[in-house]
Design a protein around this motif. Structure first.
Motif, short mmCIF file in Angstrom:
data_model
loop_
_atom_site.label_atom_id
_atom_site.label_comp_id
_atom_site.label_asym_id
_atom_site.label_seq_id
_atom_site.Cartn_x
_atom_site.Cartn_y
_atom_site.Cartn_z
N LEU A 1 0.84 -1.19 0.00
CA LEU A 1 0.00 0.00 0.00
C LEU A 1 0.88 1.24 0.00
N SER A 2 0.35 2.29 -0.57
CA SER A 2 1.10 3.54 -0.61
C SER A 2 1.25 4.10 0.80
N ALA A 3 2.20 4.96 0.97
CA ALA A 3 2.48 5.52 2.29
C ALA A 3 1.31 6.42 2.73
N GLY A 4 0.85 6.27 3.96
CA GLY A 4 -0.21 7.11 4.51
C GLY A 4 -1.62 6.68 4.12
N PHE A 5 -1.74 5.48 3.49
CA PHE A 5 -3.08 5.04 3.06
C PHE A 5 -4.01 4.84 4.25
N LYS A 6 -3.48 4.21 5.28
CA LYS A 6 -4.29 3.93 6.47
C LYS A 6 -4.77 5.23 7.11
N SER A 7 -3.92 6.20 7.22
CA SER A 7 -4.31 7.47 7.85
C SER A 7 -5.34 8.22 7.00
N ARG A 8 -5.23 8.14 5.66
CA ARG A 8 -6.24 8.79 4.80
C ARG A 8 -7.60 8.13 4.94
N VAL A 9 -7.62 6.80 5.01
CA VAL A 9 -8.90 6.07 5.17
C VAL A 9 -9.54 6.44 6.49
N LEU A 10 -8.74 6.47 7.55
CA LEU A 10 -9.29 6.81 8.86
C LEU A 10 -9.76 8.27 8.91
N ALA A 11 -9.07 9.15 8.23
CA ALA A 11 -9.49 10.56 8.19
C ALA A 11 -10.83 10.69 7.46
N GLU A 12 -10.97 9.94 6.35
CA GLU A 12 -12.25 9.98 5.61
C GLU A 12 -13.38 9.39 6.46
N CYS A 13 -13.09 8.36 7.21
CA CYS A 13 -14.12 7.78 8.10
C CYS A 13 -14.56 8.80 9.14
N GLY A 14 -13.61 9.50 9.74
CA GLY A 14 -13.94 10.53 10.73
C GLY A 14 -14.78 11.64 10.11
N THR A 15 -14.44 12.03 8.87
CA THR A 15 -15.21 13.07 8.18
C THR A 15 -16.64 12.61 7.90
N SER A 16 -16.76 11.35 7.45
CA SER A 16 -18.11 10.85 7.15
C SER A 16 -18.94 10.70 8.43
N ILE A 17 -18.30 10.36 9.54
CA ILE A 17 -19.03 10.26 10.82
C ILE A 17 -19.55 11.63 11.23
#
Length: 152
Positions: free
Chosen positions: A27-43
């Motif tokens: 996976l590209s660098a920072g993928f996990k943090s981007r996914v978690l950031a998007e989850c927080g935004t959608s919440i």
């Protein structure tokens, strides 16, 4: 990064078998943090949407209540069709007034005084009427009980 957002890798034997069977994609660098950031935004967006829905429903109920209160006519004048007629005065005959009752003004006042007591009811007639009623009820109960017996 907070501890709440950090995810640990699965460590069950089934997961190890899957990892050994197929190579894991890189996976590209920072993928996990981007996914978690998007989850927080959608919440946060979902919470905001829920609040707006609740506020909109409450506002709609308030507007309907206000509209209902305004649409009801509040006339202080009575309707022309419904008019209360005063009761007609009853003529009083001298035989209807019992002795000891005075309706006039005895000493210049306008008070109504009642001096006479009601005559006592005859206890014998009351008790005999009660006895007759009780006997009639007992007769009815006996008929009811006779009809409820099983017939062979």
């Amino acid at each position: 990064m907070s501890q709440k957002l950090s995810l640990s890798e699965p460590a069950l034997p089934e997961h190890e078998l899957i990892c050994d069977a197929a190579p894991m994609p890189k996976l590209s660098a920072g993928f996990k943090s981007r996914v978690l950031a998007e989850c927080g935004t959608s919440i946060m967006a979902a919470r905001r949407t829920f609040r707006l829905k609740v506020a909109g429903g409450f506002g709609a109920v308030c507007c309907l209540g206000l509209l209902f209160c305004v649409s009801i006519p509040m006339d202080d004048a009575p309707d022309q069709q419904i008019t209360a007629q005063p009761p007609a005065p009853q003529p009083v005959s001298p035989q209807a007034i019992s002795p000891g009752v005075s309706f006039g003004m005895p000493s210049g006042g306008s008070r109504m005084t009642v001096d006479a007591r009601k005559p006592r009811a005859n206890k014998k007639s009351d008790s005999s009427q009660m006895n007759q009623i009780i006997e009639q009820l007992n007769d009815r109960q006996q008929l009811f009980n006779a009809n409820m017996l099983p017939k062979f």
